[in-house]
Motif scaffolding. Structure first.
Motif, PDB file in Angstrom:
ATOM      1  N   VAL A   1     105.647  70.901  33.883  1.00  0.00           N
ATOM      2  CA  VAL A   1     104.370  71.611  33.987  1.00  0.00           C
ATOM      3  C   VAL A   1     104.389  72.609  35.149  1.00  0.00           C
ATOM      4  O   VAL A   1     104.731  72.248  36.279  1.00  0.00           O
TER       5      VAL A   1
ATOM      6  N   VAL B   1      94.336  75.296  35.369  1.00  0.00           N
ATOM      7  CA  VAL B   1      94.300  74.414  34.191  1.00  0.00           C
ATOM      8  C   VAL B   1      93.110  74.719  33.297  1.00  0.00           C
ATOM      9  O   VAL B   1      93.061  74.321  32.145  1.00  0.00           O
TER      10      VAL B   1
ATOM     11  N   TRP C   1     102.165  76.202  36.861  1.00  0.00           N
ATOM     12  CA  TRP C   1     100.893  76.950  36.806  1.00  0.00           C
ATOM     13  C   TRP C   1     101.079  78.359  37.359  1.00  0.00           C
ATOM     14  O   TRP C   1     101.957  78.599  38.194  1.00  0.00           O
TER      15      TRP C   1
ATOM     16  N   VAL D   1      97.719  76.362  27.866  1.00  0.00           N
ATOM     17  CA  VAL D   1      99.175  76.198  27.928  1.00  0.00           C
ATOM     18  C   VAL D   1      99.935  77.193  27.053  1.00  0.00           C
ATOM     19  O   VAL D   1      99.672  77.319  25.856  1.00  0.00           O
TER      20      VAL D   1
ATOM     21  N   VAL E   1     104.310  75.115  30.013  1.00  0.00           N
ATOM     22  CA  VAL E   1     104.951  73.798  29.941  1.00  0.00           C
ATOM     23  C   VAL E   1     106.224  73.900  29.112  1.00  0.00           C
ATOM     24  O   VAL E   1     106.187  74.395  27.978  1.00  0.00           O
TER      25      VAL E   1
ATOM     26  N   TRP F   1     103.276  77.090  25.596  1.00  0.00           N
ATOM     27  CA  TRP F   1     104.316  76.095  25.351  1.00  0.00           C
ATOM     28  C   TRP F   1     105.661  76.770  25.143  1.00  0.00           C
ATOM     29  O   TRP F   1     105.745  77.819  24.480  1.00  0.00           O
TER      30      TRP F   1
ATOM     31  N   HIS G   1     107.845  66.893  29.509  1.00  0.00           N
ATOM     32  CA  HIS G   1     106.992  68.055  29.781  1.00  0.00           C
ATOM     33  C   HIS G   1     107.137  68.463  31.238  1.00  0.00           C
ATOM     34  O   HIS G   1     106.839  67.675  32.136  1.00  0.00           O
TER      35      HIS G   1
ATOM     36  N   SER H   1      97.579  73.699  24.129  1.00  0.00           N
ATOM     37  CA  SER H   1      96.638  73.022  25.052  1.00  0.00           C
ATOM     38  C   SER H   1      97.302  71.841  25.759  1.00  0.00           C
ATOM     39  O   SER H   1      98.415  71.428  25.404  1.00  0.00           O
ATOM     40  N   LEU H   2      96.543  71.262  26.709  1.00  0.00           N
ATOM     41  CA  LEU H   2      96.915  69.950  27.230  1.00  0.00           C
ATOM     42  C   LEU H   2      96.840  68.981  26.056  1.00  0.00           C
ATOM     43  O   LEU H   2      96.101  69.208  25.103  1.00  0.00           O
ATOM     44  N   THR H   3      97.562  67.862  26.144  1.00  0.00           N
ATOM     45  CA  THR H   3      97.506  66.912  25.025  1.00  0.00           C
ATOM     46  C   THR H   3      96.741  65.642  25.383  1.00  0.00           C
ATOM     47  O   THR H   3      96.764  64.661  24.647  1.00  0.00           O
ATOM     48  N   THR H   4      96.090  65.669  26.556  1.00  0.00           N
ATOM     49  CA  THR H   4      95.145  64.592  26.899  1.00  0.00           C
ATOM     50  C   THR H   4      93.886  65.274  27.436  1.00  0.00           C
ATOM     51  O   THR H   4      93.934  66.461  27.786  1.00  0.00           O
TER      52      THR H   4
END
Ligand SMILES: COc1ccc(C[C@@]2(O)NC(=S)NC2=O)c(OC)c1
Ligand SMILES: [Zn+2]
Length: 263
Positions: free
Chosen positions: A121, A135, A123, A208, A143, A210, A119, A198-201
């Motif tokens: 990243v 974020v 912004w 996001v 990403v 993607w 990934h 989205s974020l994955t954590t």
């Protein structure tokens, strides 16, 4: 002592004490990309990454992955084009991987799993003044996802692999400079899928755009094995846990369309 196999599951990972599913989330990541359901979009432009290796600053183990961080205080390493309307700044890249080569990626292509996923990243520096702000916003992040397959040794990755033992434990950080992230992109970056996710954590924010590359990169079995020598745990903890299977369970598409830049 090393943990016993099966003694530890993702749900117990400190990162995951929060909600495993974002409450009210309808654009969560990762997903399975159903190739035949993706829609070709002729208006998608070529992606134009423009990275300056001199902005590479450090590598650290955050207890979930290892991050290679870039100085994002100026527009030196940027990403434009593709599905993006604005200019995005590279801030870090990291990976997700499995305990075996049979799985490890977060996204899948027609249910096909890959041993790992990169990934990269970025912004939105046209709309926001810092990463922490972007974020939280729906057009805040872009990403690039690249699948890794086991094959020939990746010469560019080796510089990174060689420094991983220095960040074996959670919260360890070392200086890491002059690394060109472009070397981790596949030769063809014109063919990709893109969707809103989205974020994955945690915090799992739906910020996001993607951009998942169709073409994978190859790394050797031994190179990926070094990823698995990292630990989720800090040096002080009594039970050491191997950093493996640091991927999220797949989320439902909930009516989203995945667009492709190719037919
Ligand atoms: C507070 O900001 C955050 C928090 C976590 C991550 C990591 C991650 O959740 N996001 C992607 S992408 N993969 C992941 O594992 C992040 O990355 C941009 C930004
Ligand atoms: Zn990630």
């Amino acid at each position: 002592r090393m943990q016993e196999a099966g003694e530890y599951t993702m749900k117990m990972h400190p990162m995951w004490q929060g909600p495993l599913v974002a409450p009210g989330g309808n654009r969560q990541s990762p997903i399975d990309i159903r190739v035949r359901k993706s829609v070709f979009d002729p208006h998608l432009k070529p992606l134009t990454p423009d990275y300056d290796p001199r902005t590479c600053s450090q590598i650290w183990n955050n207890g979930y992955s290892f991050l290679v961080e870039y100085d994002d205080t100026t527009d030196k390493s940027t990403l434009k084009g593709g599905p993006l309307e604005d200019n995005f700044r590279l801030c870090q890249f990291h990976f997700h991987w499995g305990e075996s080569n049979a799985w490890g990626s977060e996204h899948t292509v027609d249910r096909r799993l890959f041993p790992a996923e990169l990934h990269m990243v970025h912004w939105n520096s046209d709309k926001y003044s810092r990463f922490e702000e972007a974020v939280m916003e729906e057009n805040g992040l872009a990403v690039i996802g690249v699948f890794l397959k086991i094959g020939k040794r990746h010469e560019g990755l080796q510089k990174l692999v060689d420094v991983l033992p220095a960040v074996r434990h959670k919260d360890s950080v070392v200086e890491f400079t002059r690394f060109d992230p472009a070397c981790l992109l596949p030769t063809n970056i014109d063919d990709y899928w893109t969707y809103a996710g989205s974020l994955t954590t945690p915090p799992l924010t739906e910020a996001v755009t993607w951009i998942i590359m169709k073409q994978h990169i190859e790394v050797s079995h031994d190179q990926l094995a070094v990823f698995r020598s990292l630990l989720f745990t800090s040096a002080e903890e009594e039970v050491q846990k191997s950093m493996v299977n640091n991927f999220r369970v797949q989320q439902s598409l909930q009516g989203r369309t995945v667009r492709s830049s190719f037919t």
